[in-house]
Every structure is written in structure tokens, then in C-alpha cells.
Motif scaffolding. Sequence first.
Motif, short mmCIF file in Angstrom:
data_model
loop_
_atom_site.label_atom_id
_atom_site.label_comp_id
_atom_site.label_asym_id
_atom_site.label_seq_id
_atom_site.Cartn_x
_atom_site.Cartn_y
_atom_site.Cartn_z
N UNK A 76 0.82 -1.22 0.00
CA UNK A 76 0.00 0.00 0.00
C UNK A 76 0.85 1.27 0.00
N UNK A 77 2.16 1.10 0.14
CA UNK A 77 3.06 2.26 0.19
C UNK A 77 4.10 2.21 -0.93
N UNK A 78 3.83 1.40 -1.94
CA UNK A 78 4.75 1.28 -3.07
C UNK A 78 4.59 2.48 -4.01
N UNK A 79 5.50 2.55 -4.98
CA UNK A 79 5.46 3.67 -5.93
C UNK A 79 4.19 3.67 -6.77
N UNK A 80 3.69 2.47 -7.08
CA UNK A 80 2.45 2.35 -7.84
C UNK A 80 1.36 1.80 -6.93
N UNK A 81 0.10 2.16 -7.18
CA UNK A 81 -0.97 1.67 -6.32
C UNK A 81 -1.13 0.16 -6.40
N UNK A 82 -1.61 -0.42 -5.32
CA UNK A 82 -1.92 -1.85 -5.29
C UNK A 82 -3.25 -2.07 -6.01
N UNK A 83 -3.22 -2.84 -7.09
CA UNK A 83 -4.43 -3.17 -7.83
C UNK A 83 -4.83 -4.59 -7.48
N UNK A 84 -6.08 -4.76 -7.05
CA UNK A 84 -6.55 -6.06 -6.59
C UNK A 84 -7.72 -6.53 -7.44
N UNK A 85 -7.55 -7.71 -8.04
CA UNK A 85 -8.68 -8.40 -8.67
C UNK A 85 -9.28 -9.29 -7.59
N UNK A 86 -10.59 -9.23 -7.43
CA UNK A 86 -11.23 -9.90 -6.30
C UNK A 86 -11.72 -11.30 -6.66
N UNK A 87 -11.22 -12.29 -5.93
CA UNK A 87 -11.55 -13.69 -6.18
C UNK A 87 -12.76 -14.12 -5.36
N UNK A 88 -13.40 -15.21 -5.82
CA UNK A 88 -14.53 -15.72 -5.04
C UNK A 88 -14.41 -17.21 -4.74
N UNK A 89 -13.34 -17.85 -5.24
CA UNK A 89 -13.12 -19.26 -4.92
C UNK A 89 -11.66 -19.60 -5.20
N UNK A 90 -11.32 -20.86 -5.04
CA UNK A 90 -9.92 -21.26 -5.17
C UNK A 90 -9.40 -21.06 -6.60
N UNK A 91 -10.20 -21.40 -7.59
CA UNK A 91 -9.69 -21.32 -8.96
C UNK A 91 -9.50 -19.88 -9.41
N UNK A 92 -10.41 -18.98 -9.04
CA UNK A 92 -10.20 -17.59 -9.43
C UNK A 92 -8.98 -17.01 -8.70
N UNK A 93 -8.78 -17.41 -7.44
CA UNK A 93 -7.60 -16.94 -6.72
C UNK A 93 -6.33 -17.45 -7.39
N UNK A 94 -6.32 -18.71 -7.81
CA UNK A 94 -5.14 -19.27 -8.50
C UNK A 94 -4.87 -18.54 -9.81
N UNK A 95 -5.92 -18.25 -10.55
CA UNK A 95 -5.75 -17.57 -11.83
C UNK A 95 -5.16 -16.18 -11.61
N UNK A 96 -5.71 -15.43 -10.66
CA UNK A 96 -5.20 -14.09 -10.40
C UNK A 96 -3.74 -14.13 -9.94
N UNK A 97 -3.40 -15.10 -9.11
CA UNK A 97 -2.02 -15.23 -8.67
C UNK A 97 -1.10 -15.54 -9.86
#
Length: 273
Positions: free
Chosen positions: A15-36
Motif C-alpha cells: 500500500x506504500x509502493x510507488x504504484x498503487x496496489x491493484x486487486x482483482x477480487x476472487x470468489x473461490x480457489x480457482x479464481x484466486x489461483x488464476x489471479x495469482x
Amino acid sequence: MKEQAVKAQLFRDLHYAASPLVLANAWDAVTARIFEAVGFPAIATTSAGMAMALGYPDGGYLPFEALVAALQRVVTSVQVPVSADIESGYGVTPEETADYVDKLIETGIVGINIEDSVGHGDGALFPEELQAQRIAAIHETCHIPLFINARIDNFKHGGKTDKELLEDAIRRAQLYRQAGADCIFVFGVRDLDVIQASVRRIPGPVNFMAGSGMPSVNQLKEAGASRISMGPAALKVAMGSVKKVATDLFSNGTYDSSPQSEMSYQELNGYFL
């Protein structure tokens, strides 16, 4: 616990990096894996997606035990830090809310997004003093450096001019920060002038929403956002594709609407091998 604390500090630093933290929001294990796998350095969850995936409407209706189980699956599926959208926090009193959050920390999350809407379609906000007390109780009792993203929902409910809503949001933001909130999420703001004023007047990191009908990620970056959430944006796109495929199959007996971005079975299954 040590690994969780390390991830919590990493999440905080983002949250204090040079660029903002952009978060794609997951709703289960597979979406979390894809975003990672795409490269996101952290995962946030979407309360709407988690609730709907388990058969509940958004707005505080997902049972706490179901949330715990869903979060455990997300956290154990990725290596990056995970922040949980816990809507209104389940409790009402500061003690109740802190107790619920303490149980959620056991899933391995390192951050929460907690809103000041009462929930369940009530259309009201918690009194600002009570919400500040709830945040303070969480901050004081959690046993890791939990990152608290305090969402302010007055723009969501409206009823006043943008100027009046901004003043209300600034007042709440200052109280929440004093209580221990690490980041302020001014939810539902579309006007870039209001966004820039929020950044100028709110101490510390400020979070805004991007997505359909909202300012773009680049516009929010230029306005000074520290954190940019996509909320249920990916969910809506995914479910729109599912509905289109299902409608074509049922009505026309075709599968022609399958999007070019369709993932192969091998790639999809590969996230769990």
C-alpha cells in the motif's frame, strides 16, 4: 503464525509502493489461483462472489461458517497474501465484531475489508462513533498485524450532494484512522474531483473502486489512489459468459458463443496439479 505475519507485512508494504496496489477480487480457489498466476501480488475476495457462489445474495446473508470455509480454500490455494471482504463484520458490538475477526484470522488471511453499512438491505450506516469503536476493538485484539481496510458507504446510499457526502466521508475517515484503520475505502465515488479531494484530505492510503461505470485504473492512479479494487467486476464478466453460453445451448443447440478467451481443460486443471 510467523509466515502469516510476514505476509501481513508484505501486504501492508504494497500500500506504500510507488504504484498503487491493484486487486482483482476472487470468489473461490480457482479464481484466486488464476489471479495469482497472472501476477497479482496479493488476492482480495469479493463478498458478492463468495455469497452467490454458495447460494446466497450479497449484503450480509452468507453464514459466518460458510465464509470461514470459503476463505480457508482461497488462502490454502495461493502463496500470496489474502485479504477478506467481511462485509459489515458480522458482529454489532465492538466485542462481537473483534471476536468474529479473530476467528477469521485463523484461516490465514492478513487483511480485512469491513464496511460501515449495516447490511441485510437496511440501507443505513453504523453510527460513526460505533464503527470507530468496532475498528478499534479489531485493531487491539488481533494477534497479527492485520491490515484493516475501512469502507465508507455513504456515497453508496446517497441522499445528499457530493459536497455533503464528501464532508461526511472525511469525518468518518478521520475517526476510523484514529481508531486503527490502515486504509480508507471511499466506496461508490465516480467523480474524479471528489476522488482527488478525498486523497488530499484523508491521511494514509485511500482505496477506490474501478470497473464498469467507474473511473479507469489509470485515472485512479493519476488521482493518487493507493489501492484500487475491482470488486465483483470479474464475477460479472464470468457469469455473463456463462449465461450467454447456456442460452445459446438451450435455445439454439449451438456452442458458437464460446469466447476466444476460453481456457483449455488442461490449463484449468493444471492450477491444481
